[in-house]
Design a protein around this motif. Structure first.
Motif, PDB file in Angstrom:
ATOM      1  N   ALA A  97       0.829  -1.152  -0.190  1.00 12.81           N
ATOM      2  CA  ALA A  97       0.025   0.000  -0.060  1.00 12.81           C
ATOM      3  C   ALA A  97       0.816   1.217   0.054  1.00 12.81           C
ATOM      4  N   PRO A  98       1.745   1.590   1.034  1.00 16.08           N
ATOM      5  CA  PRO A  98       2.707   2.595   0.730  1.00 16.08           C
ATOM      6  C   PRO A  98       3.579   2.678  -0.619  1.00 16.08           C
ATOM      7  N   LEU A  99       3.949   1.410  -1.196  1.00 21.46           N
ATOM      8  CA  LEU A  99       4.630   1.509  -2.256  1.00 21.46           C
ATOM      9  C   LEU A  99       3.660   2.265  -3.485  1.00 21.46           C
ATOM     10  N   VAL A 100       2.450   1.678  -3.604  1.00 19.33           N
ATOM     11  CA  VAL A 100       1.673   2.155  -4.674  1.00 19.33           C
ATOM     12  C   VAL A 100       0.994   3.511  -4.353  1.00 19.33           C
ATOM     13  N   ALA A 101       0.842   3.727  -3.275  1.00 15.46           N
ATOM     14  CA  ALA A 101       0.515   5.181  -2.958  1.00 15.46           C
ATOM     15  C   ALA A 101       1.502   6.241  -3.232  1.00 15.46           C
ATOM     16  N   GLY A 102       2.762   5.800  -2.635  1.00 20.04           N
ATOM     17  CA  GLY A 102       3.923   6.942  -3.046  1.00 20.04           C
ATOM     18  C   GLY A 102       4.267   7.090  -4.387  1.00 20.04           C
ATOM     19  N   ALA A 103       4.229   5.875  -5.271  1.00 17.58           N
ATOM     20  CA  ALA A 103       4.323   5.682  -6.566  1.00 17.58           C
ATOM     21  C   ALA A 103       3.411   6.687  -7.209  1.00 17.58           C
ATOM     22  N   THR A 104       2.150   6.581  -6.931  1.00 21.34           N
ATOM     23  CA  THR A 104       1.121   7.138  -7.511  1.00 21.34           C
ATOM     24  C   THR A 104       1.031   8.999  -7.138  1.00 21.34           C
ATOM     25  N   ILE A 105       1.310   9.308  -6.003  1.00 24.88           N
ATOM     26  CA  ILE A 105       1.645  10.578  -5.770  1.00 24.88           C
ATOM     27  C   ILE A 105       2.761  11.124  -6.357  1.00 24.88           C
ATOM     28  N   LEU A 106       3.775  10.516  -6.474  1.00 23.84           N
ATOM     29  CA  LEU A 106       4.985  11.194  -7.155  1.00 23.84           C
ATOM     30  C   LEU A 106       4.721  11.217  -8.634  1.00 23.84           C
ATOM     31  N   ALA A 107       4.355  10.130  -9.316  1.00 24.16           N
ATOM     32  CA  ALA A 107       3.807  10.226 -10.595  1.00 24.16           C
ATOM     33  C   ALA A 107       3.068  11.310 -11.071  1.00 24.16           C
ATOM     34  N   VAL A 108       1.840  11.472 -10.247  1.00 20.30           N
ATOM     35  CA  VAL A 108       0.980  12.670 -10.540  1.00 20.30           C
ATOM     36  C   VAL A 108       1.608  14.017 -10.381  1.00 20.30           C
ATOM     37  N   ALA A 109       2.396  13.977  -9.149  1.00 18.00           N
ATOM     38  CA  ALA A 109       2.954  15.486  -8.901  1.00 18.00           C
ATOM     39  C   ALA A 109       4.116  15.830  -9.865  1.00 18.00           C
ATOM     40  N   VAL A 159      24.142   5.001  -1.097  1.00 21.22           N
ATOM     41  CA  VAL A 159      23.200   5.780  -0.375  1.00 21.22           C
ATOM     42  C   VAL A 159      21.858   5.245   0.101  1.00 21.22           C
ATOM     43  N   LEU A 160      21.288   4.133  -0.690  1.00 21.57           N
ATOM     44  CA  LEU A 160      20.134   3.558  -0.434  1.00 21.57           C
ATOM     45  C   LEU A 160      20.414   1.844  -0.514  1.00 21.57           C
ATOM     46  N   PRO A 161      19.610   1.352   0.040  1.00 17.98           N
ATOM     47  CA  PRO A 161      19.481  -0.075   0.316  1.00 17.98           C
ATOM     48  C   PRO A 161      19.031  -0.743  -1.353  1.00 17.98           C
ATOM     49  N   SER A 179      13.893   1.795   2.249  1.00 21.47           N
ATOM     50  CA  SER A 179      13.856   0.696   1.606  1.00 21.47           C
ATOM     51  C   SER A 179      12.689   0.694   0.233  1.00 21.47           C
ATOM     52  N   LEU A 180      11.925   1.691   0.647  1.00 24.44           N
ATOM     53  CA  LEU A 180      10.768   1.980  -0.479  1.00 24.44           C
ATOM     54  C   LEU A 180      11.373   2.956  -1.453  1.00 24.44           C
ATOM     55  N   VAL A 181      12.125   3.608  -1.173  1.00 23.89           N
ATOM     56  CA  VAL A 181      12.638   4.887  -2.131  1.00 23.89           C
ATOM     57  C   VAL A 181      12.891   4.447  -3.484  1.00 23.89           C
ATOM     58  N   LEU A 182      13.795   3.617  -3.468  1.00 26.35           N
ATOM     59  CA  LEU A 182      14.036   3.045  -5.008  1.00 26.35           C
ATOM     60  C   LEU A 182      12.754   2.404  -5.788  1.00 26.35           C
ATOM     61  N   PRO A 183      12.175   1.482  -5.089  1.00 29.15           N
ATOM     62  CA  PRO A 183      10.929   0.928  -5.482  1.00 29.15           C
ATOM     63  C   PRO A 183       9.771   2.107  -6.146  1.00 29.15           C
ATOM     64  N   LEU A 262      10.920  -7.408  -1.886  1.00 31.33           N
ATOM     65  CA  LEU A 262       9.874  -6.636  -0.991  1.00 31.33           C
ATOM     66  C   LEU A 262       8.847  -7.789  -0.596  1.00 31.33           C
ATOM     67  N   PRO A 263       8.805  -7.823   0.669  1.00 29.18           N
ATOM     68  CA  PRO A 263       7.702  -9.053   1.145  1.00 29.18           C
ATOM     69  C   PRO A 263       6.343  -8.237   1.082  1.00 29.18           C
ATOM     70  N   GLY A 264       5.785  -8.071  -0.209  1.00 31.79           N
ATOM     71  CA  GLY A 264       4.654  -7.667  -0.460  1.00 31.79           C
ATOM     72  C   GLY A 264       3.491  -8.550  -0.954  1.00 31.79           C
ATOM     73  N   VAL A 265       2.305  -7.891  -1.384  1.00 31.09           N
ATOM     74  CA  VAL A 265       1.239  -8.604  -2.000  1.00 31.09           C
ATOM     75  C   VAL A 265       1.786  -9.329  -3.424  1.00 31.09           C
ATOM     76  N   GLY A 266       2.397  -8.616  -4.240  1.00 29.40           N
ATOM     77  CA  GLY A 266       3.011  -9.090  -5.568  1.00 29.40           C
ATOM     78  C   GLY A 266       3.922 -10.230  -5.024  1.00 29.40           C
ATOM     79  N   GLN A 267       4.887 -10.061  -4.277  1.00 32.62           N
ATOM     80  CA  GLN A 267       5.887 -11.321  -3.978  1.00 32.62           C
ATOM     81  C   GLN A 267       5.080 -12.601  -3.732  1.00 32.62           C
ATOM     82  N   MET A 268       4.206 -12.243  -2.787  1.00 36.94           N
ATOM     83  CA  MET A 268       3.375 -13.275  -2.215  1.00 36.94           C
ATOM     84  C   MET A 268       2.519 -14.013  -3.171  1.00 36.94           C
ATOM     85  N   LEU A 269       1.885 -13.318  -4.105  1.00 31.84           N
ATOM     86  CA  LEU A 269       1.143 -13.757  -5.049  1.00 31.84           C
ATOM     87  C   LEU A 269       2.074 -14.768  -5.968  1.00 31.84           C
TER      88      LEU A 269
END
Length: 319
Positions: A97-109, A159-161, A179-183, A262-269
């Motif tokens: 959820a933070p990954l998708v929300a962050g990417a959406t906000i950044l892409a729109v901005a 500078v980032l993991p 850990s979420l910056v690059l994704p 990343l241990p998220g929904v996509g990897q679990m799927l």
């Protein structure tokens, strides 16, 4: 009344989606009982495990049981590890959820203003350069962008993991965010490029509209006329594309979560499909489908708020 009909349509779409997800997954080769029993198991042992899991029951009974649980928030129990699917989805969503929300906000901005600038300056070097960058962003696959960013910011500069997520999750917010910056940037760059191109096209179309010519004839500059009268009209097609891009973004998380471990929904799927854990797979796919349908509903509502003619049939003939 129109919105009520849309809500009913959304509910019917969810019912149809649940039925399709349930039936299509049953067409996949393999059986979770075979995975649990192992390669040396006898047919009797496999049959016994299937009976314990309930996968030997009629499909109608299995579907009714599953949907009944979903309606109460219970997505069932994993056949492989015995963990509640709802609980595991909730845990994985703290990453996705933070990954998708962050990417959406950044892409729109980034994409919306750059798309407007590219349209307003489409005959200048800056506008052409933005257009070329947007086209390149569309052509480049997201996993390649992720690998290049990892090579630069994680391997070269350190500078980032490069990947992974803190074992204590959001108990350490700084580490989780790092850990979420690059994704997030990877997803935002690719999806933002598509959004920027559509914003540019929509804005160019508005710039040649009669009402913009009228506004300029009254003394407004092109930029002021666009901001005052054009942005709202250009927002309608852009909003539609944003809804579609959100669905694409959810699909992109499957790739990106595996690229960055990343241990998220996509990897679990991906793991659950390999294990033929149908209970978890169908719960995950249904959740993603529900989110996409809900976003489509919100986009439809946004259209009607931006254009009152869609809410009142009596206004549809007005320009």
């Amino acid at each position: 009344m129109i919105l009520l009909r849309r809500l009913v349509l959304l509910a019917l779409s969810l019912v149809v989606a649940s039925l399709l997800v349930f039936l299509l997954l049953r067409l996949l080769p393999g059986n979770v009982a075979d995975v649990i029993a192992g390669t040396t198991a006898t047919p009797d042992q496999v049959a016994r495990i299937s009976h314990q899991l309930g996968t030997d029951r009629p499909l109608a009974a299995q579907y009714a049981s599953w949907v009944g649980g979903v309606l109460t928030g219970d997505f069932g129990v994993s056949a492989v590890n015995g963990v509640s699917v709802s609980a595991e989805l909730g845990e994985k969503l703290t990453v996705t959820a933070p990954l998708v929300a962050g990417a959406t906000i950044l892409a729109v901005a980034v994409a919306l203003p750059l798309g407007i600038i590219a349209a307003a300056r489409h005959r200048q070097a800056g506008g052409l350069a933005l257009s070329v960058l947007g086209q390149l962003g569309i052509a480049v696959p997201s996993f390649w962008v992720g690998l290049m960013l990892t090579s630069l910011f994680a391997v070269e500069w350190g500078v980032l993991p490069a990947g992974g997520f803190p074992t204590d999750g959001w108990d350490d917010p700084a580490a989780a965010v790092r850990s979420l910056v690059l994704p997030v940037v990877t997803l935002a760059l690719v999806e933002g490029a598509v959004l920027m191109r559509f914003t540019r096209s929509a804005t160019l179309e508005v710039l040649h509209a009669d009402f913009i010519r009228t506004a300029r004839a009254k003394g407004l500059t092109r930029g002021r006329a666009l901001l005052r009268h054009g942005v709202r009209n250009a927002a309608l097609p852009v909003l539609s594309v944003l809804g579609l891009e959100f669905a694409t973004l959810l699909a992109g998380t499957v790739v990106i979560e595996n690229v960055f471990a990343l241990p998220g929904v996509g990897q679990m799927l991906v793991v659950d499909i390999g294990n033929r854990d149908l209970v978890k797979v169908q719960g995950t796919v249904l959740l993603i489908t529900a989110v996409v349908l809900a976003i489509g509903f919100l986009v439809d509502v946004g259209h009607r708020l931006l254009d009152p003619r869609l809410l009142d049939p009596r206004l549809r003939g007005l320009r």
